[in-house]
Design a protein around this motif. Structure first.
Motif, PDB file in Angstrom:
ATOM      1  N   ASP A   1       1.752  12.140  -1.923  1.00 36.96           N
ATOM      2  CA  ASP A   1       1.267  11.261  -2.977  1.00 36.96           C
ATOM      3  C   ASP A   1       2.413  10.387  -3.479  1.00 36.96           C
ATOM      4  OD1 ASP A   1       0.111  10.018  -5.135  1.00 36.96           O
ATOM      5  OD2 ASP A   1      -0.419  11.861  -6.217  1.00 36.96           O
ATOM      6  N   CYS A   2       2.338   9.091  -3.212  1.00 31.88           N
ATOM      7  CA  CYS A   2       3.397   8.154  -3.616  1.00 31.88           C
ATOM      8  C   CYS A   2       3.312   7.770  -5.094  1.00 31.88           C
ATOM      9  CB  CYS A   2       3.323   6.878  -2.771  1.00 31.88           C
ATOM     10  SG  CYS A   2       3.475   7.165  -0.996  1.00 31.88           S
ATOM     11  N   ARG A   3       2.204   8.106  -5.753  1.00 30.49           N
ATOM     12  CA  ARG A   3       1.981   7.791  -7.173  1.00 30.49           C
ATOM     13  C   ARG A   3       2.164   6.298  -7.444  1.00 30.49           C
ATOM     14  NH1 ARG A   3       4.534  13.166 -10.228  1.00 30.49           N
ATOM     15  NH2 ARG A   3       3.784  14.648  -8.659  1.00 30.49           N
ATOM     16  N   MET A   4       1.605   5.509  -6.536  1.00 25.67           N
ATOM     17  CA  MET A   4       1.700   4.054  -6.640  1.00 25.67           C
ATOM     18  C   MET A   4       0.337   3.424  -6.389  1.00 25.67           C
ATOM     19  SD  MET A   4       5.129   3.473  -4.313  1.00 25.67           S
ATOM     20  CE  MET A   4       4.984   1.687  -4.308  1.00 25.67           C
ATOM     21  N   MET A   5       0.145   2.222  -6.960  1.00 29.13           N
ATOM     22  CA  MET A   5      -0.963   1.347  -6.582  1.00 29.13           C
ATOM     23  C   MET A   5      -0.395  -0.045  -6.424  1.00 29.13           C
ATOM     24  SD  MET A   5      -4.400   2.446  -8.566  1.00 29.13           S
ATOM     25  CE  MET A   5      -4.796   4.175  -8.821  1.00 29.13           C
ATOM     26  N   ALA A   6      -0.609  -0.624  -5.253  1.00 32.34           N
ATOM     27  CA  ALA A   6      -0.065  -1.949  -4.969  1.00 32.34           C
ATOM     28  C   ALA A   6      -0.824  -2.535  -3.798  1.00 32.34           C
ATOM     29  CB  ALA A   6       1.432  -1.858  -4.654  1.00 32.34           C
ATOM     30  N   MET A   7      -0.541  -3.801  -3.505  1.00 31.74           N
ATOM     31  CA  MET A   7      -1.048  -4.455  -2.308  1.00 31.74           C
ATOM     32  C   MET A   7       0.063  -4.477  -1.271  1.00 31.74           C
ATOM     33  SD  MET A   7      -4.211  -5.673  -2.185  1.00 31.74           S
ATOM     34  CE  MET A   7      -4.922  -4.217  -2.958  1.00 31.74           C
ATOM     35  N   TYR A   8      -0.248  -4.012  -0.075  1.00 31.21           N
ATOM     36  CA  TYR A   8       0.742  -3.928   0.996  1.00 31.21           C
ATOM     37  C   TYR A   8       0.339  -4.897   2.108  1.00 31.21           C
ATOM     38  CZ  TYR A   8       1.560   0.329  -1.649  1.00 31.21           C
ATOM     39  OH  TYR A   8       1.788   1.225  -2.660  1.00 31.21           O
ATOM     40  N   HIS A   9       0.765  -6.140   1.974  1.00 27.77           N
ATOM     41  CA  HIS A   9       0.428  -7.176   2.944  1.00 27.77           C
ATOM     42  C   HIS A   9       1.393  -7.068   4.119  1.00 27.77           C
ATOM     43  CE1 HIS A   9      -1.735  -9.910  -0.214  1.00 27.77           C
ATOM     44  NE2 HIS A   9      -2.353  -8.762   0.009  1.00 27.77           N
ATOM     45  N   THR A  10       0.896  -6.619   5.246  1.00 20.71           N
ATOM     46  CA  THR A  10       1.786  -6.244   6.347  1.00 20.71           C
ATOM     47  C   THR A  10       2.477  -7.412   7.057  1.00 20.71           C
ATOM     48  OG1 THR A  10      -0.110  -6.121   7.868  1.00 20.71           O
ATOM     49  CG2 THR A  10       0.564  -4.088   6.748  1.00 20.71           C
ATOM     50  N   PRO A  11       2.006  -8.674   6.957  1.00 18.66           N
ATOM     51  CA  PRO A  11       2.802  -9.729   7.599  1.00 18.66           C
ATOM     52  C   PRO A  11       4.128 -10.019   6.900  1.00 18.66           C
ATOM     53  CG  PRO A  11       0.507 -10.416   7.354  1.00 18.66           C
ATOM     54  CD  PRO A  11       0.700  -9.185   6.525  1.00 18.66           C
ATOM     55  N   PHE A  12       4.301  -9.535   5.662  1.00 19.83           N
ATOM     56  CA  PHE A  12       5.444  -9.933   4.847  1.00 19.83           C
ATOM     57  C   PHE A  12       6.394  -8.764   4.621  1.00 19.83           C
ATOM     58  CE2 PHE A  12       1.594 -12.159   3.203  1.00 19.83           C
ATOM     59  CZ  PHE A  12       1.848 -13.387   3.801  1.00 19.83           C
ATOM     60  N   GLU A  13       7.665  -9.097   4.456  1.00 21.56           N
ATOM     61  CA  GLU A  13       8.654  -8.076   4.109  1.00 21.56           C
ATOM     62  C   GLU A  13       8.519  -7.701   2.629  1.00 21.56           C
ATOM     63  OE1 GLU A  13      10.229  -6.503   6.169  1.00 21.56           O
ATOM     64  OE2 GLU A  13      10.397  -7.764   7.938  1.00 21.56           O
ATOM     65  N   PRO A  14       8.867  -6.461   2.282  1.00 20.01           N
ATOM     66  CA  PRO A  14       9.472  -5.426   3.128  1.00 20.01           C
ATOM     67  C   PRO A  14       8.467  -4.565   3.891  1.00 20.01           C
ATOM     68  CG  PRO A  14       9.345  -4.631   0.883  1.00 20.01           C
ATOM     69  CD  PRO A  14       8.790  -6.039   0.858  1.00 20.01           C
ATOM     70  N   VAL A  15       7.153  -4.836   3.701  1.00 19.86           N
ATOM     71  CA  VAL A  15       6.141  -3.964   4.305  1.00 19.86           C
ATOM     72  C   VAL A  15       6.129  -4.103   5.826  1.00 19.86           C
ATOM     73  CG1 VAL A  15       3.699  -3.321   4.302  1.00 19.86           C
ATOM     74  CG2 VAL A  15       4.782  -4.069   2.187  1.00 19.86           C
ATOM     75  N   ARG A  16       6.414  -5.337   6.338  1.00 18.86           N
ATOM     76  CA  ARG A  16       6.384  -5.522   7.788  1.00 18.86           C
ATOM     77  C   ARG A  16       7.340  -4.560   8.486  1.00 18.86           C
ATOM     78  NH1 ARG A  16       2.868  -6.369  10.632  1.00 18.86           N
ATOM     79  NH2 ARG A  16       3.632  -4.464  11.597  1.00 18.86           N
ATOM     80  N   SER A  17       8.560  -4.502   8.021  1.00 20.11           N
ATOM     81  CA  SER A  17       9.538  -3.622   8.656  1.00 20.11           C
ATOM     82  C   SER A  17       9.183  -2.154   8.450  1.00 20.11           C
ATOM     83  CB  SER A  17      10.939  -3.904   8.109  1.00 20.11           C
ATOM     84  OG  SER A  17      11.361  -5.203   8.462  1.00 20.11           O
ATOM     85  N   TYR A  18       8.620  -1.832   7.301  1.00 20.86           N
ATOM     86  CA  TYR A  18       8.222  -0.450   7.014  1.00 20.86           C
ATOM     87  C   TYR A  18       7.161   0.015   8.011  1.00 20.86           C
ATOM     88  CZ  TYR A  18       6.444   3.515   4.263  1.00 20.86           C
ATOM     89  OH  TYR A  18       6.036   4.756   3.842  1.00 20.86           O
ATOM     90  N   VAL A  19       6.142  -0.819   8.245  1.00 21.33           N
ATOM     91  CA  VAL A  19       5.087  -0.464   9.193  1.00 21.33           C
ATOM     92  C   VAL A  19       5.653  -0.369  10.607  1.00 21.33           C
ATOM     93  CG1 VAL A  19       2.921  -1.258  10.237  1.00 21.33           C
ATOM     94  CG2 VAL A  19       3.232  -1.383   7.767  1.00 21.33           C
ATOM     95  N   ASP A  20       6.556  -1.263  10.964  1.00 19.37           N
ATOM     96  CA  ASP A  20       7.177  -1.192  12.290  1.00 19.37           C
ATOM     97  C   ASP A  20       7.953   0.104  12.471  1.00 19.37           C
ATOM     98  OD1 ASP A  20       6.105  -3.657  12.928  1.00 19.37           O
ATOM     99  OD2 ASP A  20       7.949  -4.776  12.490  1.00 19.37           O
ATOM    100  N   ARG A  21       8.632   0.552  11.422  1.00 18.38           N
ATOM    101  CA  ARG A  21       9.356   1.828  11.516  1.00 18.38           C
ATOM    102  C   ARG A  21       8.378   2.996  11.668  1.00 18.38           C
ATOM    103  NH1 ARG A  21      12.330  -0.722   7.502  1.00 18.38           N
ATOM    104  NH2 ARG A  21      11.463   0.520   5.796  1.00 18.38           N
ATOM    105  N   MET A  22       7.255   2.943  10.960  1.00 18.14           N
ATOM    106  CA  MET A  22       6.223   3.972  11.143  1.00 18.14           C
ATOM    107  C   MET A  22       5.771   4.032  12.593  1.00 18.14           C
ATOM    108  SD  MET A  22       3.847   3.218   7.775  1.00 18.14           S
ATOM    109  CE  MET A  22       2.411   3.609   8.734  1.00 18.14           C
ATOM    110  N   SER A  23       5.461   2.879  13.148  1.00 13.90           N
ATOM    111  CA  SER A  23       4.953   2.831  14.524  1.00 13.90           C
ATOM    112  C   SER A  23       5.980   3.360  15.514  1.00 13.90           C
ATOM    113  CB  SER A  23       4.572   1.392  14.883  1.00 13.90           C
ATOM    114  OG  SER A  23       3.527   0.917  14.049  1.00 13.90           O
ATOM    115  N   ALA A  24       7.238   3.054  15.259  1.00 17.10           N
ATOM    116  CA  ALA A  24       8.294   3.460  16.186  1.00 17.10           C
ATOM    117  C   ALA A  24       8.481   4.977  16.228  1.00 17.10           C
ATOM    118  CB  ALA A  24       9.607   2.790  15.803  1.00 17.10           C
ATOM    119  N   MET A  25       8.029   5.702  15.208  1.00 16.12           N
ATOM    120  CA  MET A  25       8.152   7.154  15.183  1.00 16.12           C
ATOM    121  C   MET A  25       7.168   7.835  16.122  1.00 16.12           C
ATOM    122  SD  MET A  25       8.405   7.771  11.068  1.00 16.12           S
ATOM    123  CE  MET A  25       9.591   6.872  10.073  1.00 16.12           C
ATOM    124  N   GLU A  26       6.056   7.163  16.395  1.00 25.30           N
ATOM    125  CA  GLU A  26       4.959   7.817  17.103  1.00 25.30           C
ATOM    126  C   GLU A  26       5.275   7.996  18.589  1.00 25.30           C
ATOM    127  OE1 GLU A  26       1.301   6.174  14.310  1.00 25.30           O
ATOM    128  OE2 GLU A  26       1.875   5.021  16.083  1.00 25.30           O
TER     129      GLU A  26
END
Length: 482
Positions: free
Chosen positions: A192-217
């Protein structure tokens, strides 16, 4: 091996005045052959699963696939009837080895805060403890304990806009198929991150975060990593952002990595995108020395349960005397019918928008010319066809409006181009969408500006009137971990 698959999906805005009933589901897709070529996001997964299963020589049984445009809570009888239809088909298909479901994850019905959890628990009761049960979700979901307790594997789309539905369906099939033959033993844990926000994946910092998630798999025992964005306008005790990790048999590793990812997201919270007010965004658009400027009417997104008939941006454009501006889509079946009857070239006095409630603003009276008509129109989100119903193009002194019969957000330039509107000739394009428009419109835009507009899903998460979840989340509380 035998597979059973089905889909039942909608996203519930607990505060929307529009009930979700039979018409909401049956106007889009209501089929037990969705995998045989039906259009739409929730047919895409079933199509993948049939192809993959038949390639392995499995038997396939298919239940109901249906979805409704987001609105208020689903009528209890409607939900229970559709749920029981799927469950009865599952009983008739038994024994099965794998069950795959495509659902939204934020469906609430009268008497049911967690439709997905309710469905999974009932499926598990039928198939027993050994069958593999997979669930594909929109990331704007509520990840509940009931869902986690009953599923073998849950994955969310990674992209927002959701252009990776097919890829995630492939991933879920692989995880569950491997588990069914004993190749892997999925273990899921969330944080539980205890957050509410919009995570628009084309934009940083979310873009790099999602890419790091994918790279773990696919290595070091990690089968899948998902970010659960949450749906902030769904009144559910588990509403909010969570990280979800699936490992091969190592629950402790899944829990520790989910925690690490959640803490990493928490540390970047102040870097997440902030949206200008409507007036500030319009000022920025007018000052830009380029065109067209694409402006997102965030709060009137039908994909979040909004009416798609608000007039706040339209009134501001009129007050500013803006010309060469296209705005769409306004949901008004009655007005569309009148304009079709009048025909292309007709001049009419019409009342636009402001019909559903206070979140729609006040209606606007205009003298318009009917410039175009498109019946049974479609637009695309990625490769998925999204129905628009019948559409009309109305012009009022340089303001171009698209009005349609099927409540939907604006996904693609086709929403305008179907009618003959040349977007390259526009200075401004206003789309009633929060983010799904981006993949289609960004390539033609000089600039994209998300507006924090008034309306049904205004992006101020500190004022959502929850009754079922507590207020211990950021940004309502500066440090909910204190």
């Amino acid at each position: 091996m035998k597979l059973f698959m089905a889909s039942l999906a909608t996203e519930t805005n607990s505060f929307s005045p529009i009930p979700t009933g039979w018409s909401g589901f049956k106007e889009h897709m209501y089929s037990k052959t969705a995998s045989r070529g039906e259009a739409g996001m929730y047919a895409a997964a079933a199509t993948v699963w049939r192809r993959r299963a038949e390639a392995l020589g499995w038997d396939v049984a298919e239940g109901l696939s249906t979805y409704a445009q987001p609105a208020g809570p689903t009528v209890r009888e409607v939900y229970e009837t559709m749920r029981d239809d799927i469950l009865n088909d599952l009983r008739g298909a038994m024994p099965v080895d794998v069950v795959l479901l495509s659902m939204h994850g934020a469906m609430i019905a009268q008497g049911y805060d967690d439709c997905e959890g309710d469905m999974l628990a009932r499926v598990r009761e039928i198939v027993g403890p050994d069958a593999k049960l997979g669930l594909e979700l929109d990331p704007h979901c509520h990840l509940t304990e009931l869902m986690l307790d009953n599923a073998t594997a849950i994955i969310c789309y990674k992209e927002y806009p959701h252009i990776d539905v097919v890829e995630r369906a492939e991933e879920l099939f692989t995880i569950c198929a491997d588990a069914a033959i004993g190749k892997t033993s999925p273990a899921m844990r969330d944080y539980d991150c205890r957050m509410m926000a919009m995570y628009h994946t084309p934009f940083e910092p979310v873009r790099s975060y999602v890419d790091r998630m994918s790279a773990m798999e696919g290595k070091d025992g990690f089968l899948s990593v998902s970010l659960v964005h949450g749906f902030p306008w769904g009144d559910n005790p588990r509403c909010g952002t969570r990280t979800l990790v699936i490992t091969d048999g190592d629950a402790e590793l899944a829990a520790s990595r989910a925690s690490e990812l959640g803490q990493e997201l928490w540390e970047m919270r102040k870097e997440l995108r902030q949206f200008p007010t409507m007036d500030d965004g319009l000022d920025r658009a007018v000052a830009a020395n380029a065109a067209p400027i694409v402006l997102a009417d965030f709060a009137d997104n039908a994909g979040g349960g909004a009416p798609s008939d608000s007039t706040f941006v339209l009134k501001a454009a009129l007050e500013r005397g803006l010309k060469d501006i296209a705005i769409g889509t306004f949901w008004d079946p009655v007005l569309v019918g009148m304009c079709i009857d009048a025909g292309v070239g007709s001049e009419m006095s019409v009342r636009v928008g402001g019909k559903i409630g206070p979140m729609s603003g006040d209606p606007v009276d205009l003298v318009v010319t009917v410039r175009g008509i498109a019946q049974n129109a479609v637009q695309h989100l990625g490769t998925a066809e999204m129905n628009m119903g019948d559409c009309v193009w109305l012009e009022a002194d340089g303001i171009h409006l698209v009005v349609n019969t099927m409540r939907t957000q604006t996904f693609h330039p086709e929403a305008f181009e179907n009618l003959g509107i040349g977007l390259s000739q526009m200075k401004y394009i206003v789309v009633k969408s929060s983010q799904h428009f981006y993949d289609g419109f960004a390539p033609i835009a000089a600039e994209v500006i998300h507006l924090a507009t008034p309306g049904a899903i205004t992006p101020d998460f500190t004022i959502v009137p929850f009754t079922k979840r507590d207020g211990n989340y950021w940004p309502k509380v500066e440090n909910p971990f204190a």
